[in-house]
Design a protein around this motif. Structure first.
Motif, PDB file in Angstrom:
ATOM      1  N   GLY A 157      18.691  30.063  48.658  1.00  0.00           N
ATOM      2  CA  GLY A 157      18.409  31.090  47.681  1.00  0.00           C
ATOM      3  C   GLY A 157      18.309  30.520  46.276  1.00  0.00           C
ATOM      4  O   GLY A 157      18.562  29.335  46.029  1.00  0.00           O
ATOM      5  N   ASP A 158      17.980  31.393  45.355  1.00  0.00           N
ATOM      6  CA  ASP A 158      17.825  30.944  43.972  1.00  0.00           C
ATOM      7  C   ASP A 158      19.174  30.647  43.319  1.00  0.00           C
ATOM      8  O   ASP A 158      19.292  29.756  42.494  1.00  0.00           O
ATOM      9  CB  ASP A 158      17.080  32.014  43.162  1.00  0.00           C
ATOM     10  CG  ASP A 158      15.655  32.199  43.666  1.00  0.00           C
ATOM     11  OD1 ASP A 158      15.100  31.228  44.213  1.00  0.00           O
ATOM     12  OD2 ASP A 158      15.115  33.311  43.500  1.00  0.00           O
ATOM     13  N   GLY A 159      20.198  31.416  43.709  1.00  0.00           N
ATOM     14  CA  GLY A 159      21.494  31.249  43.072  1.00  0.00           C
ATOM     15  C   GLY A 159      22.342  30.189  43.751  1.00  0.00           C
ATOM     16  O   GLY A 159      22.040  29.725  44.853  1.00  0.00           O
ATOM     17  N   PRO A 160      23.427  29.768  43.113  1.00  0.00           N
ATOM     18  CA  PRO A 160      24.305  28.755  43.708  1.00  0.00           C
ATOM     19  C   PRO A 160      25.122  29.349  44.854  1.00  0.00           C
ATOM     20  O   PRO A 160      25.348  30.559  44.923  1.00  0.00           O
ATOM     21  CB  PRO A 160      25.211  28.353  42.530  1.00  0.00           C
ATOM     22  CG  PRO A 160      25.231  29.573  41.659  1.00  0.00           C
ATOM     23  CD  PRO A 160      23.884  30.204  41.785  1.00  0.00           C
ATOM     24  N   MET A 161      25.534  28.481  45.768  1.00  0.00           N
ATOM     25  CA  MET A 161      26.387  28.916  46.862  1.00  0.00           C
ATOM     26  C   MET A 161      27.770  29.283  46.313  1.00  0.00           C
ATOM     27  O   MET A 161      28.327  28.578  45.470  1.00  0.00           O
ATOM     28  CB  MET A 161      26.507  27.809  47.908  1.00  0.00           C
ATOM     29  CG  MET A 161      25.231  27.569  48.689  1.00  0.00           C
ATOM     30  SD  MET A 161      24.822  28.967  49.767  1.00  0.00           S
ATOM     31  CE  MET A 161      26.181  28.887  50.925  1.00  0.00           C
ATOM     32  N   ARG A 206      40.442  34.747  42.892  1.00  0.00           N
ATOM     33  CA  ARG A 206      39.350  34.590  43.858  1.00  0.00           C
ATOM     34  C   ARG A 206      38.554  35.879  44.073  1.00  0.00           C
ATOM     35  O   ARG A 206      37.465  35.847  44.648  1.00  0.00           O
ATOM     36  CB  ARG A 206      39.911  34.136  45.209  1.00  0.00           C
ATOM     37  CG  ARG A 206      40.624  32.793  45.170  1.00  0.00           C
ATOM     38  CD  ARG A 206      41.303  32.521  46.514  1.00  0.00           C
ATOM     39  NE  ARG A 206      42.356  33.486  46.774  1.00  0.00           N
ATOM     40  CZ  ARG A 206      42.924  33.680  47.969  1.00  0.00           C
ATOM     41  NH1 ARG A 206      42.509  32.971  49.008  1.00  0.00           N
ATOM     42  NH2 ARG A 206      43.889  34.569  48.109  1.00  0.00           N
ATOM     43  N   VAL A 207      39.093  37.008  43.625  1.00  0.00           N
ATOM     44  CA  VAL A 207      38.455  38.303  43.917  1.00  0.00           C
ATOM     45  C   VAL A 207      37.059  38.411  43.288  1.00  0.00           C
ATOM     46  O   VAL A 207      36.134  38.934  43.934  1.00  0.00           O
ATOM     47  CB  VAL A 207      39.365  39.458  43.463  1.00  0.00           C
ATOM     48  CG1 VAL A 207      38.638  40.798  43.619  1.00  0.00           C
ATOM     49  CG2 VAL A 207      40.661  39.456  44.270  1.00  0.00           C
ATOM     50  N   PRO A 208      36.820  37.964  42.027  1.00  0.00           N
ATOM     51  CA  PRO A 208      35.446  38.052  41.502  1.00  0.00           C
ATOM     52  C   PRO A 208      34.428  37.319  42.380  1.00  0.00           C
ATOM     53  O   PRO A 208      33.316  37.823  42.608  1.00  0.00           O
ATOM     54  CB  PRO A 208      35.569  37.410  40.106  1.00  0.00           C
ATOM     55  CG  PRO A 208      36.986  37.666  39.715  1.00  0.00           C
ATOM     56  CD  PRO A 208      37.776  37.526  40.979  1.00  0.00           C
ATOM     57  N   GLN A 209      34.793  36.096  42.877  1.00  0.00           N
ATOM     58  CA  GLN A 209      33.878  35.396  43.787  1.00  0.00           C
ATOM     59  C   GLN A 209      33.692  36.172  45.088  1.00  0.00           C
ATOM     60  O   GLN A 209      32.587  36.213  45.649  1.00  0.00           O
ATOM     61  CB  GLN A 209      34.403  33.985  44.095  1.00  0.00           C
ATOM     62  CG  GLN A 209      34.320  33.003  42.945  1.00  0.00           C
ATOM     63  CD  GLN A 209      35.479  33.157  41.954  1.00  0.00           C
ATOM     64  OE1 GLN A 209      36.427  33.891  42.214  1.00  0.00           O
ATOM     65  NE2 GLN A 209      35.376  32.475  40.820  1.00  0.00           N
ATOM     66  N   LEU A 210      34.759  36.777  45.555  1.00  0.00           N
ATOM     67  CA  LEU A 210      34.679  37.564  46.783  1.00  0.00           C
ATOM     68  C   LEU A 210      33.776  38.778  46.595  1.00  0.00           C
ATOM     69  O   LEU A 210      32.974  39.115  47.475  1.00  0.00           O
ATOM     70  CB  LEU A 210      36.090  38.010  47.193  1.00  0.00           C
ATOM     71  CG  LEU A 210      36.209  38.764  48.521  1.00  0.00           C
ATOM     72  CD1 LEU A 210      35.758  37.893  49.676  1.00  0.00           C
ATOM     73  CD2 LEU A 210      37.651  39.244  48.726  1.00  0.00           C
ATOM     74  N   ARG A 211      33.903  39.418  45.444  1.00  0.00           N
ATOM     75  CA  ARG A 211      33.031  40.568  45.153  1.00  0.00           C
ATOM     76  C   ARG A 211      31.551  40.138  45.139  1.00  0.00           C
ATOM     77  O   ARG A 211      30.680  40.829  45.675  1.00  0.00           O
ATOM     78  CB  ARG A 211      33.406  41.189  43.806  1.00  0.00           C
ATOM     79  CG  ARG A 211      34.713  41.972  43.807  1.00  0.00           C
ATOM     80  CD  ARG A 211      35.037  42.490  42.417  1.00  0.00           C
ATOM     81  NE  ARG A 211      36.255  43.294  42.383  1.00  0.00           N
ATOM     82  CZ  ARG A 211      36.296  44.605  42.585  1.00  0.00           C
ATOM     83  NH1 ARG A 211      35.163  45.271  42.796  1.00  0.00           N
ATOM     84  NH2 ARG A 211      37.436  45.259  42.547  1.00  0.00           N
ATOM     85  N   ALA A 212      31.286  39.002  44.491  1.00  0.00           N
ATOM     86  CA  ALA A 212      29.906  38.522  44.430  1.00  0.00           C
ATOM     87  C   ALA A 212      29.403  38.149  45.824  1.00  0.00           C
ATOM     88  O   ALA A 212      28.245  38.407  46.180  1.00  0.00           O
ATOM     89  CB  ALA A 212      29.816  37.324  43.485  1.00  0.00           C
ATOM     90  N   LYS A 213      30.272  37.537  46.616  1.00  0.00           N
ATOM     91  CA  LYS A 213      29.882  37.115  47.958  1.00  0.00           C
ATOM     92  C   LYS A 213      29.555  38.310  48.842  1.00  0.00           C
ATOM     93  O   LYS A 213      28.600  38.275  49.635  1.00  0.00           O
ATOM     94  CB  LYS A 213      31.032  36.320  48.577  1.00  0.00           C
ATOM     95  CG  LYS A 213      30.654  35.560  49.834  1.00  0.00           C
ATOM     96  CD  LYS A 213      29.984  34.259  49.506  1.00  0.00           C
ATOM     97  CE  LYS A 213      29.830  33.374  50.724  1.00  0.00           C
ATOM     98  NZ  LYS A 213      29.231  32.070  50.402  1.00  0.00           N
ATOM     99  N   LYS A 219      37.621  31.395  55.963  1.00  0.00           N
ATOM    100  CA  LYS A 219      36.837  30.357  56.634  1.00  0.00           C
ATOM    101  C   LYS A 219      35.506  30.916  57.130  1.00  0.00           C
ATOM    102  O   LYS A 219      34.465  30.257  57.030  1.00  0.00           O
ATOM    103  CB  LYS A 219      37.648  29.789  57.796  1.00  0.00           C
ATOM    104  CG  LYS A 219      36.971  28.624  58.497  1.00  0.00           C
ATOM    105  CD  LYS A 219      37.861  28.054  59.597  1.00  0.00           C
ATOM    106  CE  LYS A 219      37.166  26.896  60.305  1.00  0.00           C
ATOM    107  NZ  LYS A 219      38.028  26.331  61.388  1.00  0.00           N
ATOM    108  N   ALA A 220      35.530  32.137  57.679  1.00  0.00           N
ATOM    109  CA  ALA A 220      34.286  32.745  58.169  1.00  0.00           C
ATOM    110  C   ALA A 220      33.325  33.038  57.023  1.00  0.00           C
ATOM    111  O   ALA A 220      32.109  32.850  57.151  1.00  0.00           O
ATOM    112  CB  ALA A 220      34.608  34.029  58.929  1.00  0.00           C
ATOM    113  N   ILE A 221      33.877  33.489  55.896  1.00  0.00           N
ATOM    114  CA  ILE A 221      33.022  33.783  54.742  1.00  0.00           C
ATOM    115  C   ILE A 221      32.387  32.512  54.194  1.00  0.00           C
ATOM    116  O   ILE A 221      31.224  32.504  53.771  1.00  0.00           O
ATOM    117  CB  ILE A 221      33.841  34.503  53.641  1.00  0.00           C
ATOM    118  CG1 ILE A 221      34.247  35.905  54.119  1.00  0.00           C
ATOM    119  CG2 ILE A 221      33.047  34.587  52.345  1.00  0.00           C
ATOM    120  CD1 ILE A 221      35.142  36.639  53.139  1.00  0.00           C
ATOM    121  N   ASN A 222      33.147  31.417  54.224  1.00  0.00           N
ATOM    122  CA  ASN A 222      32.648  30.156  53.669  1.00  0.00           C
ATOM    123  C   ASN A 222      31.812  29.348  54.657  1.00  0.00           C
ATOM    124  O   ASN A 222      31.368  28.257  54.317  1.00  0.00           O
ATOM    125  CB  ASN A 222      33.825  29.288  53.205  1.00  0.00           C
ATOM    126  CG  ASN A 222      34.457  29.822  51.939  1.00  0.00           C
ATOM    127  OD1 ASN A 222      33.795  30.476  51.143  1.00  0.00           O
ATOM    128  ND2 ASN A 222      35.743  29.563  51.759  1.00  0.00           N
TER     129      ASN A 222
END
Length: 709
Positions: free
Chosen positions: A309-313, A340-347, A387-390
């Motif tokens: 994708g265009d954005g970073p992993m 970690r919640v902001p990254q989780l929200r974005a994910k 682990k599943a999300i990553n």
């Protein structure tokens, strides 16, 4: 007197001899120029010319030049002979200056005796005309490759094209261009070839398998044989790509018997003509992929899942487990904060990306993700969930997106009615939602109840809705009669009466069960009719409480609509905008008589199975595979490498025969005993008929009134 007469007679004889001589010489000259009979020999002609002839007055005598035979002479041009008449005096001078030439020249060669005179030189003009030699349009540098293509297509075309229609189209295509190569010129790749190769190498981005479309190595092709073979291999790969991009890698009948979409195969002749004449061959080949927004949105998300994708992993760091606890009477809600919640929200595609609280929305999104990857749906962010999300490949999600893109290839390219602003209805079974679309945007959305997994699964299909029935009669399908009502009658002969159902005996001895219009009718107040072979439709329901559930697979295959009055008004306003229907106007029709509202222009209905889709906010959503369609398709794609999945599979059709009444227990009462009715066909009973005719009813049964508008 006597002497005078004698002298006169002698004079007359002289004149007659002169005249005869003149005529003889003239005739001989004419025949020499016109006769087609050849002279015996040049020597004889010379002897004849040497014999002295009387010379009439004022007429030049014939000379040996008039009899000259030239074996090398060509046929004289008649036009020139007319423009420049022969000069007898000049001919005589020429004959006198070279008298021996006429005698000795023909004798110098034996061929002079067999050479036809000039008059016979016109004989070749009577020979039949030869066919014109066809001039090749192939460039000289490409002619060797063209010759090999001609040979290969004439003897080995089956080696490259196993489908008969493609083989015939390719042979005709190359024959029309004198077998000139399409993809190379003087051994170099054309721009069209480069575009096709680029599209084939990018097949994975379209959810296809790049290995299915091999690209030959033109750089290693150094001979006409190798270039011709590479030419045909690239053509074969291009046709395979176009066919599978448009219709899919597998036929829908490979998956289940309850799928029916209209066929839209490619025409190989059209593909060849389109790609070969396109300015951008890559774009032209890409045009065989689905044009729908549903498909293009999934394609973009597939690239993101693959890390393209265009954005970073986004990576979620390990840490303590996070759990949300809802508020109770004794305790306030617990929403722990974590960096970690902001990254989780974005994910997970949630709003408020800067919020560090693990609140109810985050917990719900985590729970839905856990369900999609077969983890226990607790809503707690533990190590296994992180682990599943990553997971870098996210294999399961990628597979789910791939099979959903495949199913979208089965849909018609034109989803809606063009004359109605491309209006259509689309129902997503795993999401339990229905949308009315027009001009590329949703007009109205509602919740639906769909069929139970197993034999009552809602079928996938495309049909056209032709009319709406207000106050419908429910004609119970044979499957329900066989599987539910007959066994129930064995237990309780009065159960149908208590349910408000009418039991009738048909003329052939079979039974028919129906429920008259009314508030308690199983179809509710409105039925939406799009006749199909599965005998399913959309309708209202008296059981409104089921719409509050998250998963709503409870029906026998038909689709129950939450707000049928609004749905009906929306459709009617699309197909009859001048009538200005409202939900209130629809409800005013409720009563005991069936009312059919016909559509001047039918509206397409597309029933789909999208376990992965992009919502209106641009977020990738996953739904539970309630019918196991994903699992079946993934297994087919992974384990059927040597099987042609594009072949249609025949399935046994369901039986819609009328249930026999011979097995009914004693004590079951019919609506009218000892009377029979042939009635309308079962299909007409099930869907109703937009006809104003009232179906016949048994004696003692009040005929149902039916109105058509």
């Amino acid at each position: 007197m006597r002497d005078c007469s004698t002298n006169r007679a002698g004079f007359d004889r002289v004149l007659m001899a002169v005249a005869a001589t003149f005529l003889t010489v003239s005739a001989t000259s004419a025949l020499a120029g016109q006769s087609t009979t050849p002279r015996a020999s040049a020597a004889e002609l010379a002897i004849d010319a040497a014999v002295p002839r009387p010379e009439p007055a004022n007429v030049p005598p014939p000379t040996i030049g008039d009899f000259k035979m030239d074996s090398t002479a060509s046929v004289p041009d008649p036009a020139k002979a007319i423009d420049k008449p022969a000069d007898p005096g000049a001919a005589a001078k020429a004959a006198e200056s070279k008298p021996a030439e006429t005698v000795t020249a023909p004798a110098a060669s034996d061929t002079a005796t067999i050479t036809p005179p000039p008059a016979t030189a016109t004989a070749p003009a009577t020979e039949p005309a030869k066919e014109p030699v066809k001039v090749s349009t192939v460039a000289p540098a490409d002619q060797p490759v063209a010759d090999r293509l001609r040979d290969m297509l004439g003897t080995r075309s089956l080696r490259y094209f196993d489908r008969k229609n493609e083989r015939a189209a390719v042979e005709k295509f190359y024959a029309a261009r004198d077998y000139a190569p399409q993809w190379t010129q003087a051994g170099k790749l054309t721009d069209g070839a480069k575009g096709v190769i680029a599209r084939l190498k990018d097949a994975a981005a379209e959810g296809l398998n790049q290995a299915d479309y091999p690209v030959p190595d033109f750089a290693a092709a150094g001979s006409p044989d190798q270039l011709a073979e590479a030419e045909l291999k690239l053509t074969a790969s291009m046709l395979d790509y176009a066919r599978q991009a448009q219709s899919g890698r597998m036929h829908w009948s490979q998956v289940s018997a309850d799928i029916l979409y209209p066929e839209h195969p490619t025409d190989p002749a059209e593909v060849l003509a389109n790609i070969s004449t396109a300015k951008d061959a890559s774009a032209a080949l890409d045009g065989y992929n689905p044009p729908h927004k549903l498909y293009k949105d999934l394609k973009a998300k597939l690239a993101e899942l693959r890390g393209q994708g265009d954005g970073p992993m986004i990576y979620i760091a390990e840490g303590p487990a996070l759990a949300f606890k809802a508020a109770t009477k004794k305790q306030a809600e617990v929403a722990p904060e974590d960096s970690r919640v902001p990254q989780l929200r974005a994910k997970l595609g949630l709003e408020h990306p800067d919020d560090t609280r693990y609140d109810a929305k985050v917990a719900a999104a985590v729970r839905k993700f856990q369900e999609s990857v077969d983890l226990k749906a607790t809503g707690v962010l533990d190590d296994r969930t992180v682990k599943a999300i990553n997971s870098p490949k996210r294999d399961r999600h990628i597979d789910t997106v791939l099979v959903n893109m495949e199913r979208l290839r089965w849909l018609p390219r034109q989803l809606g009615a063009a004359s109605l602003g491309n209006a259509y209805v689309i129902l997503n079974v795993p999401d339990f939602t229905l949308k009315v679309m027009q001009n590329g945007a949703p007009v109205w959305t509602t919740r639906v109840v769909t069929g139970k997994p197993g034999k009552h699964a809602t079928p996938m299909l495309t049909e056209t809705m032709k009319f709406i029935t207000v106050n419908p009669t429910w004609n119970v399908p044979p499957s329900i009669i066989y599987n539910e009502y007959l066994p129930a009658l064995q237990q309780d002969p009065t159960v149908l009466q208590r349910m408000g159902l009418r039991l009738e005996r048909n003329r052939d001895g079979s039974i028919h069960i129906s429920q008259p219009p009314g508030e308690a009718n199983a179809l509710g107040r409105v039925r939406f009719n799009f006749p199909n072979k599965f005998l399913v439709y959309q309708h209202d329901t008296p059981d409104k409480h089921l719409f509050a559930k998250e998963e709503r697979a409870f029906s026998h295959g038909c689709m129950r609509v939450q707000n049928p009055d609004v749905y009906a008004a929306t459709l009617l306003n699309i197909t009859m905008p001048n009538e200005r229907y409202t939900p209130e106007r629809i409800r005013s029709m409720y009563g005991r008589s069936e009312i059919d509202l016909k559509f001047p222009t039918p509206i397409p209905v597309n029933i789909t199975y999208q376990t992965a889709f992009v919502d209106d906010a641009g977020k990738l959503q996953f739904r539970k595979d309630i019918y196991g369609r994903d699992a079946t398709m993934i297994a087919l794609l992974k384990n059927s490498r040597n099987k042609d999945l594009e072949v249609m599979v025949s399935h046994a059709q369901p039986s819609y025969s009328r249930p026999s009444g011979s097995s009914l227990p004693a004590g079951v009462s019919f609506a009218s005993d000892n009377t029979y009715s042939s009635g309308p066909s079962f299909f007409e009973r099930l869907f109703g008929s937009p006809s104003p005719m009232t179906p016949p009813a048994p004696v003692g049964r009040r005929p149902q009134q039916r109105f058509t508008r």
